[in-house]
Structures are given as structure tokens and as C-alpha cells.
Design a protein around this motif. Structure first.
Motif, mmCIF file in Angstrom:
data_model
loop_
_atom_site.group_PDB
_atom_site.id
_atom_site.type_symbol
_atom_site.label_atom_id
_atom_site.label_comp_id
_atom_site.label_asym_id
_atom_site.label_seq_id
_atom_site.Cartn_x
_atom_site.Cartn_y
_atom_site.Cartn_z
ATOM 1 N N UNK A 92 43.714 60.611 81.195
ATOM 2 C CA UNK A 92 45.027 61.252 80.992
ATOM 3 C C UNK A 92 44.823 62.752 81.148
ATOM 4 N N UNK A 93 45.617 63.353 82.037
ATOM 5 C CA UNK A 93 45.456 64.777 82.324
ATOM 6 C C UNK A 93 46.601 65.630 81.794
ATOM 7 N N UNK A 94 47.738 64.984 81.424
ATOM 8 C CA UNK A 94 48.894 65.772 80.964
ATOM 9 C C UNK A 94 49.792 64.919 80.083
ATOM 10 N N UNK A 95 50.351 65.563 79.047
ATOM 11 C CA UNK A 95 51.415 64.993 78.221
ATOM 12 C C UNK A 95 52.485 66.068 78.128
ATOM 13 N N UNK A 96 53.642 65.821 78.729
ATOM 14 C CA UNK A 96 54.708 66.820 78.722
ATOM 15 C C UNK A 96 54.217 68.129 79.309
ATOM 16 N N UNK A 97 54.319 69.209 78.532
ATOM 17 C CA UNK A 97 53.898 70.539 78.987
ATOM 18 C C UNK A 97 52.427 70.826 78.725
ATOM 19 N N UNK A 98 51.710 69.887 78.130
ATOM 20 C CA UNK A 98 50.322 70.121 77.724
ATOM 21 C C UNK A 98 49.362 69.423 78.677
ATOM 22 N N UNK A 99 48.347 70.173 79.147
ATOM 23 C CA UNK A 99 47.401 69.635 80.121
ATOM 24 C C UNK A 99 45.959 69.872 79.660
ATOM 25 N N UNK A 100 45.043 69.137 80.278
ATOM 26 C CA UNK A 100 43.619 69.318 79.966
ATOM 27 C C UNK A 100 43.167 70.744 80.248
ATOM 28 N N UNK A 101 43.570 71.297 81.384
ATOM 29 C CA UNK A 101 43.272 72.693 81.738
ATOM 30 C C UNK A 101 41.828 73.089 81.461
ATOM 31 N N UNK A 102 40.886 72.354 82.007
ATOM 32 C CA UNK A 102 39.484 72.751 81.930
ATOM 33 C C UNK A 102 38.725 72.298 80.700
ATOM 34 N N UNK A 103 39.369 71.621 79.757
ATOM 35 C CA UNK A 103 38.637 71.091 78.603
ATOM 36 C C UNK A 103 37.632 70.055 79.083
ATOM 37 N N UNK A 104 36.418 70.171 78.645
ATOM 38 C CA UNK A 104 35.396 69.186 78.974
ATOM 39 C C UNK A 104 35.387 68.102 77.894
ATOM 40 N N UNK A 105 34.822 66.924 78.184
ATOM 41 C CA UNK A 105 34.812 65.847 77.194
ATOM 42 C C UNK A 105 34.237 66.306 75.853
ATOM 43 N N UNK A 106 34.978 66.001 74.789
ATOM 44 C CA UNK A 106 34.565 66.367 73.440
ATOM 45 C C UNK A 106 35.052 67.732 72.983
ATOM 46 N N UNK A 107 35.559 68.549 73.890
ATOM 47 C CA UNK A 107 36.039 69.877 73.527
ATOM 48 C C UNK A 107 37.477 69.811 73.024
ATOM 49 N N UNK A 108 37.801 70.744 72.110
ATOM 50 C CA UNK A 108 39.165 70.870 71.590
ATOM 51 C C UNK A 108 39.690 72.271 71.879
ATOM 52 N N UNK A 109 41.018 72.392 71.828
ATOM 53 C CA UNK A 109 41.669 73.697 71.981
ATOM 54 C C UNK A 109 42.911 73.673 71.113
ATOM 55 N N UNK A 110 43.155 74.735 70.351
ATOM 56 C CA UNK A 110 44.370 74.851 69.555
ATOM 57 C C UNK A 110 45.499 75.283 70.471
ATOM 58 N N UNK A 111 46.597 74.516 70.437
ATOM 59 C CA UNK A 111 47.759 74.831 71.267
ATOM 60 C C UNK A 111 48.829 75.570 70.480
ATOM 61 N N UNK A 112 49.041 75.136 69.217
ATOM 62 C CA UNK A 112 49.977 75.800 68.295
ATOM 63 C C UNK A 112 49.281 75.910 66.943
ATOM 64 N N UNK A 113 49.235 77.105 66.355
ATOM 65 C CA UNK A 113 48.557 77.240 65.056
ATOM 66 C C UNK A 113 49.310 76.529 63.927
#
Length: 178
Positions: free
Chosen positions: A157-178
Motif C-alpha cells: 500500500x503506497x497511499x491512503x487519501x492524502x497520505x503517502x509512503x513518500x520515501x519511508x523505508x520498511x519499519x520507519x515511522x513519520x509523524x503526520x499530525x502532532x
């Protein structure tokens, strides 16, 4: 809070297990977040996690029809007829699917290797496609590609709505909204 995780292959979409298999707890250090939706243990890619029940509902409730886009490797040389069938919607044992956006794709240069690797057979090629759904039935992409004669080998899965993987590697996380 909303965060993105690139869920690796073989990881369960839960935080605890009694059989020692890897879970979200092995990758997500943030407390009190829960997955908004699921990915099967044999699927990879974008998983959204949140501590906001209302947001989780908006992301996952079928009435909101959030588009979800997948990169899919299938067994065989994908036919034009199969792509057209996916675009029209496919008859499954639990009823017809909504039409999907489906396009042939090449294997992307950014794709990480899977562990274990997808089986390789010299005499049978594989094909890639992107497919976007606006409904979320159990194992739907796998069942759709099988129904048109091309079983799924790898599902990301590469995208849900407006949210995409955008370079995240397996196991990595990124905060989208605090």
C-alpha cells in the motif's frame, strides 16, 4: 496525533501476540496509538496510526470512501482484459466490487527488497500494476487479481487519501499530525 508506518512484510497489525511473531510494537515507540485500518501480515506498506478515534473512523469507514492505492506484483504477463475487468469491478464471492482505478506499472526503482523474496520462476513472468480502491473488503486486492487470473505475489500500500509512503523505508515511522 497521526503517524505513518511502512509496515514490513510478516508483521502483524496489532501490538501484542502470544506466539513471538513481529508486531507493531517492534516498530512503533509512540504510546496510545492504534492502527486506522489493517494490512495483512503478508502485505507491506503504508499503515496509519492515531490516538484520535474520530480521525480513525473518518479514515476507515467505508462511507467516507478514502481512496487506497496499492502497488501489486502479480503472477503472469498481465493482460489488457484483466486490467479492464479490474476497472469495471470484479465479481467476488461476497458480491461485486466497485470499479477500481487500475494501471500497468513497472517495478519502481525505489522499491526495497522483500525478505523473504517473492518466488521466482524462469518460465512465468511477473507484472506490476497500481490499483486504487474506495472500499475495503478483506484481502480485496488479492481476491480481485486472482479473479481475473493473475494471483498477487506482492502487495504494497503506497497511499491512503492524502497520505503517502513518500520515501519511508520498511519499519520507519513519520509523524503526520502532532
Amino acid at each position: 496525533m497521526l503517524m505513518a508506518l511502512n509496515k514490513p512484510f510478516g508483521v502483524l497489525c496489532q501490538f501484542t501476540t502470544h506466539d513471538g511473531r513481529p508486531t507493531l510494537a517492534d516498530f512503533v515507540r509512540q504510546k496510545d496509538v492504534y492502527p486506522a485500518g489493517r494490512l495483512d501480515h503478508d502485505s507491506e506498506g503504508l499503515l496509519l496510526l492515531t490516538d484520535d478515534g474520530g480521525l480513525a473512523h473518518r479514515l476507515t469507514d467505508p462511507r467516507h470512501k478514502q481512496p487506497k492505492t496499492y502497488l501489486v506484483q502479480v503472477d503472469g504477463a498481465l493482460s489488457d482484459e484483466a486490467v479492464q475487468a479490474l476497472r469495471r469491478g470484479v465479481a467476488l464471492n461476497d458480491g461485486p466490487t466497485l470499479p477500481a482505478q487500475a494501471e500497468r506499472a513497472g517495478e519502481p526503482a525505489w522499491l526495497w527488497p522483500r525478505d523473504p523474496p517473492v518466488r521466482f520462476r524462469k518460465s512465468i513472468p511477473t507484472s506490476w500494476l497500481t490499483i486504487t480502491l474506495r472500499e475495503g473488503r478483506n484481502r480485496q486486492v488479492r481476491r480481485m487479481t486472482a479473479a481475473v487470473g493473475f494471483p498477487t505475489l506482492r502487495l504494497i500500500r503506497v497511499r491512503i487519501g492524502d497520505h503517502a509512503l513518500d520515501g519511508l523505508m520498511p519499519g520507519q515511522t513519520r509523524t503526520l499530525l502532532p
